[in-house]
Design an enzyme around this catalytic site. Structure first.
Site, mmCIF file in Angstrom:
data_model
loop_
_atom_site.group_PDB
_atom_site.id
_atom_site.type_symbol
_atom_site.label_atom_id
_atom_site.label_comp_id
_atom_site.label_asym_id
_atom_site.label_seq_id
_atom_site.Cartn_x
_atom_site.Cartn_y
_atom_site.Cartn_z
ATOM 1 N N ASN A 23 0.809 -1.217 0.000
ATOM 2 C CA ASN A 23 0.000 0.000 0.000
ATOM 3 C C ASN A 23 0.845 1.272 0.000
ATOM 4 O O ASN A 23 0.366 2.326 -0.418
ATOM 5 C CB ASN A 23 -0.959 -0.003 1.193
ATOM 6 C CG ASN A 23 -2.098 -0.985 0.990
ATOM 7 O OD1 ASN A 23 -2.259 -1.524 -0.105
ATOM 8 N ND2 ASN A 23 -2.879 -1.212 2.033
ATOM 9 N N CYS A 118 -16.789 -3.109 -5.570
ATOM 10 C CA CYS A 118 -15.651 -3.803 -4.994
ATOM 11 C C CYS A 118 -16.198 -4.813 -4.009
ATOM 12 O O CYS A 118 -17.185 -4.564 -3.345
ATOM 13 C CB CYS A 118 -14.747 -2.791 -4.291
ATOM 14 S SG CYS A 118 -13.498 -3.581 -3.295
ATOM 15 N N ARG A 123 -17.120 1.540 -1.330
ATOM 16 C CA ARG A 123 -15.873 2.263 -1.542
ATOM 17 C C ARG A 123 -16.004 3.421 -2.535
ATOM 18 O O ARG A 123 -15.380 3.433 -3.586
ATOM 19 C CB ARG A 123 -14.770 1.287 -1.957
ATOM 20 C CG ARG A 123 -14.676 0.131 -1.007
ATOM 21 C CD ARG A 123 -13.504 -0.758 -1.278
ATOM 22 N NE ARG A 123 -12.287 -0.276 -0.669
ATOM 23 C CZ ARG A 123 -11.128 -0.893 -0.731
ATOM 24 N NH1 ARG A 123 -11.010 -2.013 -1.380
ATOM 25 N NH2 ARG A 123 -10.066 -0.406 -0.156
HETATM 26 C C1 UD1 Z 1 -6.573 1.802 1.936
HETATM 27 C C2 UD1 Z 1 -5.780 0.523 1.719
HETATM 28 C C3 UD1 Z 1 -6.618 -0.690 2.091
HETATM 29 C C4 UD1 Z 1 -7.148 -0.546 3.511
HETATM 30 C C5 UD1 Z 1 -7.865 0.783 3.684
HETATM 31 C C6 UD1 Z 1 -8.299 1.034 5.118
HETATM 32 C C7 UD1 Z 1 -4.336 1.121 -0.122
HETATM 33 C C8 UD1 Z 1 -3.972 0.906 -1.537
HETATM 34 N N1 UD1 Z 1 -5.400 0.457 0.322
HETATM 35 O O1 UD1 Z 1 -7.687 1.738 1.057
HETATM 36 O O2 UD1 Z 1 -5.798 -1.853 1.996
HETATM 37 O O3 UD1 Z 1 -8.052 -1.603 3.784
HETATM 38 O O4 UD1 Z 1 -7.004 1.863 3.296
HETATM 39 O O5 UD1 Z 1 -7.201 0.967 5.975
HETATM 40 O O6 UD1 Z 1 -3.672 1.834 0.607
HETATM 41 N N2 UD1 Z 1 -14.648 6.022 1.817
HETATM 42 C C9 UD1 Z 1 -15.721 6.823 1.444
HETATM 43 N N3 UD1 Z 1 -15.483 7.828 0.541
HETATM 44 C C10 UD1 Z 1 -14.229 8.057 0.003
HETATM 45 C C11 UD1 Z 1 -13.165 7.225 0.396
HETATM 46 C C12 UD1 Z 1 -13.398 6.203 1.308
HETATM 47 O O7 UD1 Z 1 -16.846 6.635 1.915
HETATM 48 O O8 UD1 Z 1 -14.095 8.988 -0.793
HETATM 49 C C13 UD1 Z 1 -14.900 4.899 2.774
HETATM 50 C C14 UD1 Z 1 -14.674 3.547 2.128
HETATM 51 O O9 UD1 Z 1 -15.826 3.106 1.441
HETATM 52 C C15 UD1 Z 1 -14.319 2.684 3.306
HETATM 53 C C16 UD1 Z 1 -13.573 3.649 4.230
HETATM 54 O O10 UD1 Z 1 -13.925 4.951 3.811
HETATM 55 O O11 UD1 Z 1 -15.470 2.211 3.941
HETATM 56 C C17 UD1 Z 1 -12.066 3.481 4.233
HETATM 57 O O12 UD1 Z 1 -11.565 3.789 2.958
HETATM 58 P P1 UD1 Z 1 -10.107 4.400 2.708
HETATM 59 O O13 UD1 Z 1 -9.451 4.739 3.995
HETATM 60 O O14 UD1 Z 1 -10.238 5.455 1.673
HETATM 61 O O15 UD1 Z 1 -9.389 3.139 2.097
HETATM 62 P P2 UD1 Z 1 -8.540 3.054 0.755
HETATM 63 O O16 UD1 Z 1 -7.636 4.215 0.641
HETATM 64 O O17 UD1 Z 1 -9.432 2.707 -0.375
#
Ligand code: UD1
Length: 422
Positions: A23, A118, A123
């Site tokens: 990551n 996903c 997400r």
């Molecule tokens: C990153 C990691 C993933 C890890 C996650 C949480 C990478 C490549 N991936 O994913 O392995 O499981 O952090 O630690 O680094 N959300 C929203 N709106 C947004 C963005 C996120 O609602 O615009 C929600 C998502 O649906 C999810 C939560 O926030 O439920 C966490 O997402 P986020 O922290 O953004 O995870 P990633 O960056 O996708």
């Protein structure tokens, strides 16, 4: 399609070298888009997700040279040909959305496909979009693509995130390095991969303060230069291999492991009767006495218990003495490993975001199917403790995030092999 076959019941002994973080690499690679000069990443992991990011960057005109069997990646964005991240690549991996911030920052435009459905939840990208709009971007959703422009460039702003999203923090952090004036990210995510990204950006010439805290301040600069950066240790791979001797018995030293990367996880292991000791080279793990005991676990943003270790922890708790309650607070649908573990004799009840795990004395080998990356490795771990043979199919999920898993585990004595099945 390959399967992994595990024969349980053999105690493990030896050392496992932990790779660079997937990551972290997936956000460090797009950072190359911020500069014309080369970015060299060392300690890069050899994973299919890295190949997917390479393909995405190459489709934008980035030159990617892989050296030392993939451990060193040299990326150069001096001759970019496109600012469009195509659905065909983005749909394979959500982290593809990390090109949005850097493309907007340096090229003032980007067209990035939405990642689409996903397996572990909806997400969405609303946090990324709101944050970049606060910095002056205009973003429109058309035909499944985000069309983003920043006429005259992004402008520094106060950017409060409604949730400490890892990806949104990374996108804004990268974007802000080339924005005019000061950007303050509030409620920023604090994961070690973000700290690593900030270190790399600083090496490239960015002015950043506060990474690892909820408030990150970035003073925009006109341009970023060349840098060489070692990718931080993969704390999720680390946590996964720390669990191996808990399933199988014996003692494993995880080389490159650091307690600060897995503090909350190590505390849960301690409470479950597992000894974690710091050594000169990493972390050594062994059961204190026999089966682990039940512990309750709630996933949280860093420094809380990581969602990416939840499946592996659930597998361990299936073998523990007593009943544990596991709460998943980050993703709404992340218990797909539970029905597979139940096929191996586990006793789990899932209700919404809560799983109640009644530990059993023995798991039994079974044919099981991996449904996502962390779920697949949890089934392999469970196989280490199970009686008989466990066959984990659909291991392409595993190859996204674990390099040479069967080699690493067989080197410490596990009976595990990869077989090609049609
Ligand atoms: C990153 C990691 C993933 C890890 C996650 C949480 C990478 C490549 N991936 O994913 O392995 O499981 O952090 O630690 O680094 N959300 C929203 N709106 C947004 C963005 C996120 O609602 O615009 C929600 C998502 O649906 C999810 C939560 O926030 O439920 C966490 O997402 P986020 O922290 O953004 O995870 P990633 O960056 O996708």
């Amino acid at each position: 399609m390959d399967s992994i076959v595990v024969k349980g019941g053999t105690a493990l002994q030896g050392k496992i070298k932990i790779a660079g973080a997937k990551n972290a690499a997936l956000t460090l690679m797009p950072a190359t888009l911020l500069s014309e000069e080369p970015l060299t990443l060392t300690n890069a992991p050899r994973l299919s997700d890295i190949q997917t990011m390479t393909a995405l960057l190459q489709s934008l005109g980035v030159e990617v040279t892989s050296m030392q069997d993939g451990k060193v990646q040299v990326l150069s964005s001096h001759a970019m040909t496109s600012t469009t991240a195509d659905y065909e690549i983005v749909r394979k991996m959500r982290a593809s959305n990390l090109v949005l911030g850097p493309l907007l920052a340096r090229h003032h435009q980007a067209v990035v496909s939405l990642p689409g459905g996903c397996a572990i939840g909806a997400r969405p990208m609303d946090i990324h979009v709101t944050a970049l709009e606060a910095m002056g971007a205009e973003i429109e959703l058309k035909d499944g693509y985000l069309h983003a422009t920043a006429k005259g460039g992004l402008k520094g702003a106060r950017v409060p995130l409604r949730f400490a999203s890892v990806g949104a923090t990374e996108n804004v952090l990268m974007a802000a390095t080339l924005a005019k004036d000061t950007t303050i990210i509030e409620n920023a995510a604090r994961e070690p991969e973000i700290v690593d990204l900030a270190h790399c950006l600083r090496r490239m010439g960015a002015q950043i303060e506060g990474e690892g805290t909820p408030t990150i301040t970035i003073e925009g600069v006109d341009r970023l230069g060349a840098a060489t950066h070692p990718v931080v240790t993969d704390r999720i791979e680390l946590g996964t291999y720390m669990l191996a001797p808990v399933f199988a018995g014996g003692e494993v030293e995880c080389i490159g492991g650091r307690l600060d990367l897995v503090q909350s996880f190590a505390e849960k292991l301690d409470a479950a009767g597992v000894a974690v000791t710091e050594t000169a080279d990493g972390l050594k793990v062994a059961r204190k006495n026999g089966r682990p005991t039940a512990v309750d676990v709630t996933t949280e943003v860093f420094p809380g218990f990581p969602t990416d270790l939840q499946a592996q922890m659930m597998a361990m708790l299936c073998t523990a003495k007593g009943t544990s309650v596991l709460e998943e607070k980050i993703f709404e649908n992340r218990f797909m490993h539970a029905p597979e573990l139940i096929r191996m004799g586990a006793d789990i009840e899932v209700q919404g975001g809560t799983a109640t795990v009644h530990g059993v004395e023995r798991l039994k080998g079974a044919p099981v199917m991996a449904t996502d990356l962390r779920a697949s490795v949890s089934l392999i771990l469970a196989g280490l403790a199970a009686e008989g043979e466990t066959v984990v199919s659909r291991v392409y999920h595993l190859d996204r995030g674990y390099e040479h898993v069967e080699e690493k585990l067989s080197a410490v004595g596990a009976k595990i092999e990869r077989v090609a099945r049609s």
